[in-house]
Design a protein around this motif. Sequence first.
Motif, PDB file in Angstrom:
ATOM      1  N   ILE A   1       3.690 -42.088 -79.829  1.00  0.00           N
ATOM      2  CA  ILE A   1       3.006 -40.866 -79.800  1.00  0.00           C
ATOM      3  C   ILE A   1       3.855 -39.570 -80.122  1.00  0.00           C
ATOM      4  CG2 ILE A   1       1.618 -41.623 -78.260  1.00  0.00           C
ATOM      5  CD1 ILE A   1       2.966 -40.184 -76.111  1.00  0.00           C
ATOM      6  N   THR A   2       3.371 -38.506 -80.403  1.00  0.00           N
ATOM      7  CA  THR A   2       4.028 -37.265 -80.556  1.00  0.00           C
ATOM      8  C   THR A   2       5.128 -36.812 -79.490  1.00  0.00           C
ATOM      9  OG1 THR A   2       2.517 -36.445 -82.117  1.00  0.00           O
ATOM     10  CG2 THR A   2       3.904 -34.846 -81.284  1.00  0.00           C
ATOM     11  N   HIS A   3       6.475 -36.506 -79.899  1.00  0.00           N
ATOM     12  CA  HIS A   3       7.425 -35.711 -78.916  1.00  0.00           C
ATOM     13  C   HIS A   3       7.826 -34.697 -79.590  1.00  0.00           C
ATOM     14  CE1 HIS A   3       6.852 -39.193 -76.073  1.00  0.00           C
ATOM     15  NE2 HIS A   3       7.232 -39.882 -77.028  1.00  0.00           N
ATOM     16  N   ALA A   4       9.039 -34.141 -78.963  1.00  0.00           N
ATOM     17  CA  ALA A   4       9.748 -32.910 -79.535  1.00  0.00           C
ATOM     18  C   ALA A   4      10.882 -32.831 -78.412  1.00  0.00           C
ATOM     19  CB  ALA A   4       8.681 -31.737 -79.436  1.00  0.00           C
TER      20      ALA A   4
ATOM     21  N   TYR B   1      15.107 -31.884 -72.879  1.00  0.00           N
ATOM     22  CA  TYR B   1      13.567 -32.346 -72.641  1.00  0.00           C
ATOM     23  C   TYR B   1      12.539 -32.248 -73.520  1.00  0.00           C
ATOM     24  CZ  TYR B   1      12.577 -27.515 -71.666  1.00  0.00           C
ATOM     25  OH  TYR B   1      12.185 -26.080 -71.823  1.00  0.00           O
ATOM     26  N   CYS B   2      11.624 -33.356 -73.348  1.00  0.00           N
ATOM     27  CA  CYS B   2      10.542 -33.202 -74.213  1.00  0.00           C
ATOM     28  C   CYS B   2       9.585 -32.056 -73.580  1.00  0.00           C
ATOM     29  CB  CYS B   2       9.894 -34.513 -74.422  1.00  0.00           C
ATOM     30  SG  CYS B   2       8.457 -34.577 -75.464  1.00  0.00           S
ATOM     31  N   PRO B   3       9.106 -31.104 -74.516  1.00  0.00           N
ATOM     32  CA  PRO B   3       8.342 -30.021 -74.207  1.00  0.00           C
ATOM     33  C   PRO B   3       6.884 -30.374 -74.305  1.00  0.00           C
ATOM     34  CG  PRO B   3       9.196 -29.440 -76.387  1.00  0.00           C
ATOM     35  CD  PRO B   3       9.605 -30.820 -75.928  1.00  0.00           C
TER      36      PRO B   3
ATOM     37  N   GLY C   1       3.829 -32.758 -69.573  1.00  0.00           N
ATOM     38  CA  GLY C   1       3.730 -34.054 -68.713  1.00  0.00           C
ATOM     39  C   GLY C   1       5.082 -34.693 -69.008  1.00  0.00           C
ATOM     40  N   HIS C   2       5.479 -34.812 -70.156  1.00  0.00           N
ATOM     41  CA  HIS C   2       6.382 -35.654 -70.598  1.00  0.00           C
ATOM     42  C   HIS C   2       7.765 -35.680 -69.940  1.00  0.00           C
ATOM     43  CE1 HIS C   2       4.484 -36.921 -74.544  1.00  0.00           C
ATOM     44  NE2 HIS C   2       3.572 -36.841 -73.793  1.00  0.00           N
ATOM     45  N   LYS C   3       8.177 -34.243 -69.722  1.00  0.00           N
ATOM     46  CA  LYS C   3       9.482 -34.245 -68.887  1.00  0.00           C
ATOM     47  C   LYS C   3       9.327 -34.778 -67.642  1.00  0.00           C
ATOM     48  CE  LYS C   3      12.638 -30.347 -67.443  1.00  0.00           C
ATOM     49  NZ  LYS C   3      12.399 -29.044 -67.358  1.00  0.00           N
TER      50      LYS C   3
ATOM     51  N   GLY D   1       9.912 -38.521 -67.357  1.00  0.00           N
ATOM     52  CA  GLY D   1      11.421 -39.268 -67.481  1.00  0.00           C
ATOM     53  C   GLY D   1      11.738 -38.674 -68.657  1.00  0.00           C
ATOM     54  N   MET D   2      11.235 -37.891 -69.590  1.00  0.00           N
ATOM     55  CA  MET D   2      12.020 -37.403 -70.967  1.00  0.00           C
ATOM     56  C   MET D   2      12.795 -36.019 -70.471  1.00  0.00           C
ATOM     57  SD  MET D   2       9.007 -38.054 -73.821  1.00  0.00           S
ATOM     58  CE  MET D   2      10.360 -38.099 -74.929  1.00  0.00           C
ATOM     59  N   ASN D   3      13.674 -36.358 -69.849  1.00  0.00           N
ATOM     60  CA  ASN D   3      14.702 -35.133 -69.181  1.00  0.00           C
ATOM     61  C   ASN D   3      16.023 -35.632 -69.198  1.00  0.00           C
ATOM     62  OD1 ASN D   3      15.260 -32.672 -68.450  1.00  0.00           O
ATOM     63  ND2 ASN D   3      14.949 -33.437 -66.176  1.00  0.00           N
TER      64      ASN D   3
HETATM   65 CU   LIG Z   1       7.278 -36.426 -75.273  1.00  0.00          CU
END
Ligand SMILES: [Cu+2]
Length: 128
Positions: free
Chosen positions: A71-74, A110-112, A115-117, A120-122
């Motif tokens: 899925i899309t991340h950043a 982190y992923c902005p 919800g992703h941060k 665990g995307m941190n």
């Molecule tokens: Cu993400």
Amino acid sequence: MTGVAFSAALVLAACSSGGGGQAKSSPSSGAAKAGSGTRVTVTETEYALKLSQSSFTPGTYTFVTDNAGKITHALSIDGPGVEDAKTKNIQGGQQAMLTVTLKKGKYDLYCPIPGHKQLGMNKPIQVQ
Ligand SMILES: [Cu+2]
């Protein structure tokens, strides 16, 4: 007193002769030319960030963000002198680059995407 001044001058001369080839740089802001820094790969998946290196010294870095997920991340970076630096949204399988100048201190990668941060995307890093 002339003797003291004389030996002080000698010490200074001895010191300055040993250095050799010191590069001077004066980064004044977090903005840096795209792609100009030390390359660090950030691999993103659901829901984790993995960095290709874990110790950082002050300098300019280009974070090559590789979305290995579906899925899309950043990637977003926050810390001393770096505010709201982020890549565009990255589709699964795509890459984007983010170049920033890091100083001594603590930065948050982190992923902005909402919800992703929290999922665990941190990845906090310490620059020293
Ligand atoms: Cu993400």
